[in-house]
Design a protein around this motif. Structure first.
Motif, mmCIF file in Angstrom:
data_model
loop_
_atom_site.group_PDB
_atom_site.id
_atom_site.type_symbol
_atom_site.label_atom_id
_atom_site.label_comp_id
_atom_site.label_asym_id
_atom_site.label_seq_id
_atom_site.Cartn_x
_atom_site.Cartn_y
_atom_site.Cartn_z
ATOM 1 N N VAL A 80 0.837 -1.198 0.000
ATOM 2 C CA VAL A 80 0.000 0.000 0.000
ATOM 3 C C VAL A 80 0.870 1.245 0.000
ATOM 4 O O VAL A 80 1.834 1.335 0.760
ATOM 5 C CB VAL A 80 -0.934 0.013 1.229
ATOM 6 N N SER A 129 -2.307 5.290 4.775
ATOM 7 C CA SER A 129 -1.960 3.893 4.484
ATOM 8 C C SER A 129 -2.378 2.914 5.566
ATOM 9 O O SER A 129 -2.764 1.784 5.266
ATOM 10 C CB SER A 129 -0.464 3.751 4.229
ATOM 11 N N CYS A 155 -4.228 -0.582 4.902
ATOM 12 C CA CYS A 155 -3.574 -1.846 5.252
ATOM 13 C C CYS A 155 -4.460 -2.702 6.154
ATOM 14 O O CYS A 155 -4.646 -3.899 5.904
ATOM 15 C CB CYS A 155 -2.241 -1.592 5.943
ATOM 16 N N ALA A 181 -0.801 -6.984 4.531
ATOM 17 C CA ALA A 181 -0.874 -5.702 3.828
ATOM 18 C C ALA A 181 0.140 -4.783 4.499
ATOM 19 O O ALA A 181 0.080 -4.567 5.708
ATOM 20 C CB ALA A 181 -2.279 -5.119 3.896
ATOM 21 N N ILE A 182 1.068 -4.286 3.719
ATOM 22 C CA ILE A 182 2.199 -3.521 4.248
ATOM 23 C C ILE A 182 2.231 -2.128 3.636
ATOM 24 O O ILE A 182 2.120 -1.974 2.421
ATOM 25 C CB ILE A 182 3.530 -4.246 3.930
ATOM 26 N N ASP A 183 2.424 -1.128 4.491
ATOM 27 C CA ASP A 183 2.631 0.240 4.016
ATOM 28 C C ASP A 183 4.054 0.316 3.477
ATOM 29 O O ASP A 183 5.016 0.372 4.229
ATOM 30 C CB ASP A 183 2.434 1.227 5.156
#
Length: 163
Positions: free
Chosen positions: A107, A113, A117, A128-130
């Motif tokens: 993301v 973010s 995420c 889900a990773i910033d």
């Protein structure tokens, strides 16, 4: 100047607060892994959802190919601005476009973010990773991050060390 990292650190010192590995890890330390060839190779033949405003597929594929990796990239466009303040209203549409069979969601939505995420991870049961700055690297747009970031300077550091 005011509001700099130095003034923040000075404030911590004045108040007797020590930052240590036991109480603080900078959010961008994840870049140390995401920017490595190890990460890129681990993504070979994986499906990666990229939720961000800018997406240059060929640039991203080249970035992975430099580490002999060929993931499938699925771009989910999100607005460049206002994600932090408008996420609740835009979330249903964006989350509906997230494929259910991805291995990872990266993301890039600025300060918004975190919400993206959390909701993407819950909606699709995937990490889900910033990775905003790393997405800018992948897209050949480090300028969007106002230059390089800590933990992503391996090549530059290695090149200057050889001199």
């Amino acid at each position: 100047g005011e509001g700099t990292a130095l003034s923040f650190l000075d404030s911590l010192r004045k108040n007797g607060i020590a930052l240590t590995g036991l109480n603080y890890i900078p959010f961008y330390v994840v870049y140390a892994y995401l920017a490595t060839p190890v990460f890129r190779r681990a993504m070979n033949n994986r499906r990666i959802c990229i939720a961000t405003s800018d997406f240059d597929e060929q640039s991203c594929l080249r970035w992975f190919a430099e580490a002999d990796s060929a993931p499938e990239l699925i771009h989910i466009p999100i607005p460049e601005s206002c994600v932090a303040t408008r996420w609740e209203s835009m979330a249903p549409d964006i989350l509906a476009r997230l494929p259910g069979n991805c291995d990872l969601c990266l993301v890039g939505a600025g300060i918004g973010s975190l919400g993206v995420c959390v909701d993407a991870a819950q909606a699709r049961h995937i990490p889900a990773i910033d990775g905003g700055h790393v997405l800018n690297m992948m897209n050949g747009r480090v300028d969007k991050s106002a230059g390089p970031r800590l933990y992503t300077l391996r090549r530059e550091a290695a090149a200057s060390h050889d001199d």
